[in-house]
Write a protein that holds these residues in place. Structure first.
Motif, PDB file in Angstrom:
ATOM      1  N   HIS A  14       0.815  -1.216   0.000  1.00  0.00           N
ATOM      2  CA  HIS A  14       0.000   0.000   0.000  1.00  0.00           C
ATOM      3  C   HIS A  14       0.849   1.267   0.000  1.00  0.00           C
ATOM      4  O   HIS A  14       0.333   2.357  -0.258  1.00  0.00           O
ATOM      5  CB  HIS A  14      -0.973   0.006   1.188  1.00  0.00           C
ATOM      6  N   TRP A  15       2.145   1.142   0.262  1.00  0.00           N
ATOM      7  CA  TRP A  15       3.016   2.310   0.165  1.00  0.00           C
ATOM      8  C   TRP A  15       3.056   2.859  -1.260  1.00  0.00           C
ATOM      9  O   TRP A  15       3.381   4.021  -1.477  1.00  0.00           O
ATOM     10  CB  TRP A  15       4.433   1.962   0.615  1.00  0.00           C
ATOM     11  N   TRP A  17       0.787   3.762  -2.920  1.00  0.00           N
ATOM     12  CA  TRP A  17      -0.206   4.830  -3.026  1.00  0.00           C
ATOM     13  C   TRP A  17       0.016   5.925  -1.991  1.00  0.00           C
ATOM     14  O   TRP A  17      -0.846   6.794  -1.812  1.00  0.00           O
ATOM     15  CB  TRP A  17      -1.604   4.216  -2.874  1.00  0.00           C
ATOM     16  N   ASN A  18       1.173   5.886  -1.341  1.00  0.00           N
ATOM     17  CA  ASN A  18       1.468   6.911  -0.330  1.00  0.00           C
ATOM     18  C   ASN A  18       2.858   7.515  -0.469  1.00  0.00           C
ATOM     19  O   ASN A  18       3.080   8.659  -0.071  1.00  0.00           O
ATOM     20  CB  ASN A  18       1.333   6.316   1.083  1.00  0.00           C
ATOM     21  N   ALA A  19       3.806   6.759  -0.992  1.00  0.00           N
ATOM     22  CA  ALA A  19       5.184   7.227  -1.083  1.00  0.00           C
ATOM     23  C   ALA A  19       5.371   8.207  -2.239  1.00  0.00           C
ATOM     24  O   ALA A  19       4.604   8.209  -3.208  1.00  0.00           O
ATOM     25  CB  ALA A  19       6.130   6.040  -1.243  1.00  0.00           C
ATOM     26  N   GLU A  20       6.421   9.029  -2.130  1.00  0.00           N
ATOM     27  CA  GLU A  20       6.740  10.009  -3.167  1.00  0.00           C
ATOM     28  C   GLU A  20       8.131   9.774  -3.732  1.00  0.00           C
ATOM     29  O   GLU A  20       8.723  10.678  -4.321  1.00  0.00           O
ATOM     30  CB  GLU A  20       6.611  11.425  -2.603  1.00  0.00           C
ATOM     31  N   THR A  40       1.493   6.135  -6.934  1.00  0.00           N
ATOM     32  CA  THR A  40       1.811   7.559  -6.872  1.00  0.00           C
ATOM     33  C   THR A  40       3.307   7.813  -7.028  1.00  0.00           C
ATOM     34  O   THR A  40       3.745   8.961  -6.985  1.00  0.00           O
ATOM     35  CB  THR A  40       1.350   8.156  -5.528  1.00  0.00           C
ATOM     36  N   CYS A  41       4.078   6.753  -7.200  1.00  0.00           N
ATOM     37  CA  CYS A  41       5.536   6.894  -7.260  1.00  0.00           C
ATOM     38  C   CYS A  41       6.100   5.960  -8.327  1.00  0.00           C
ATOM     39  O   CYS A  41       5.412   5.074  -8.833  1.00  0.00           O
ATOM     40  CB  CYS A  41       6.157   6.557  -5.904  1.00  0.00           C
ATOM     41  N   LEU A 233       6.074   3.717   7.247  1.00  0.00           N
ATOM     42  CA  LEU A 233       6.539   4.559   6.156  1.00  0.00           C
ATOM     43  C   LEU A 233       7.267   5.811   6.651  1.00  0.00           C
ATOM     44  O   LEU A 233       8.296   6.178   6.080  1.00  0.00           O
ATOM     45  CB  LEU A 233       5.369   4.936   5.244  1.00  0.00           C
ATOM     46  N   THR A 237      10.973   6.619   5.438  1.00  0.00           N
ATOM     47  CA  THR A 237      11.236   7.866   4.737  1.00  0.00           C
ATOM     48  C   THR A 237      12.400   8.614   5.378  1.00  0.00           C
ATOM     49  O   THR A 237      13.281   9.133   4.682  1.00  0.00           O
ATOM     50  CB  THR A 237       9.974   8.749   4.744  1.00  0.00           C
ATOM     51  N   SER A 265      11.409  14.886  -1.764  1.00  0.00           N
ATOM     52  CA  SER A 265      11.587  14.340  -0.415  1.00  0.00           C
ATOM     53  C   SER A 265      12.926  14.782   0.138  1.00  0.00           C
ATOM     54  O   SER A 265      13.906  14.060   0.033  1.00  0.00           O
ATOM     55  CB  SER A 265      11.507  12.822  -0.418  1.00  0.00           C
TER      56      SER A 265
END
Length: 267
Positions: A14-15, A17-20, A40-41, A233, A237, A265
């Motif tokens: 699921h990361w 859809w959250n990580a950059e 998303t990444c 996460l 990060t 980031s």
């Protein structure tokens, strides 16, 4: 000197859809997700071969099954940077586990790459060089060449069976020799020491070292709700930020800071 594009190893799909920043996600974890949506990444696919061969002494997932799963991931998550093939590692304990020779592992690795390219030619399959000694890796290059594969012409080539001995001078020599042949190498599971020693000779690398650190340390102050940050996460990060900042301070500042700015980031 240039710095490698760094993919954070992620065992939590699921990361995506959250990580950059770029993630390296295992097929063994991703296949459990019934529903997928665009990531998303940037991302790349780990075949999960080390675990599968360690547990079973052979591949239970067929090339057809893997190609179908990889096609599904690409369709729903978006185009990956690359997808690792189903290679056969050559560490001594893995050779003992399978009962096969290094040469047999190499030949099976080349055959699998050719089969995956046939099954799903539109996917960016990553061929992997396997071996244990430098002469093994050079022989593996020849095996690919005999099969009509010019590794130097490809965007990236995985370097297998090095993650557990990456701090040695031997691995530095292997990387330097292969990079000197024009191969754009991806280093699997490269830890901080390996990145410092030969990271500038890699095109890209991935690491899950953050998770090991998190398992043995208290949670972050703002993560008091869990025992440790092994699935966290925010912890990953921050670890990544410290890693990139440390490498930048050791001589890769221009490249890594440019990469951080591109990914949004800052450490």
């Amino acid at each position: 000197m240039t710095a490698p594009l760094f993919y954070l190893g992620a065992h939590q799909p699921h990361w995506l859809w959250n990580a950059e920043f770029p993630l390296f996600v295992s097929h063994r974890q991703l296949t459990r997700k019934a529903r997928l949506r665009p990531a998303t990444c940037r991302w790349a696919l780990d075949s999960g071969g080390f675990t599968e061969l360690s547990l079973n002494g052979r591949w239970l997932t067929s090339p057809g099954q893997y190609a179908r799963a990889a096609t599904r991931y690409a369709e729903h998550l978006g185009a990956p940077d690359f997808m690792s093939q189903q290679d056969w590692m050559c560490e001594p304990f893995m050779i003992e586990r399978t009962g096969l020779s290094v040469r047999e592992h190499q030949e099976r690795t080349v055959v699998n790459y050719l089969e995956l390219r046939t099954l799903a030619p539109a996917l960016p399959w990553l061929p992997v060089l396997q071996g244990w000694t430098l002469s093994d890796y050079l022989r593996c290059i020849d095996l690919y060449a005999s099969a009509g594969v010019d590794l130097a012409a490809l965007p990236r080539v995985g370097l297998g069976s090095v993650c557990r001995r990456q701090s040695t001078g031997e691995i530095g020599h292997i990387v330097a020799t292969l990079a000197g042949r024009g191969l754009r190498l991806h280093g699997f599971g490269v830890k901080t020491g390996g990145l410092q020693r030969y990271g500038h000779q890699l095109a890209s690398a991935d690491s899950m070292a953050w998770s090991y650190n998190a398992r043995h340390l208290p949670p972050l102050p703002d993560c008091a709700g869990h025992k440790n940050c092994v699935n966290c996460l925010p912890y990953a990060t921050r670890w990544r930020g410290r890693l990139l900042a440390g490498m930048a301070a050791r001589g890769h500042q221009t490249d890594l800071l440019a990469l951080q700015a591109h990914e949004g980031s800052a450490p």
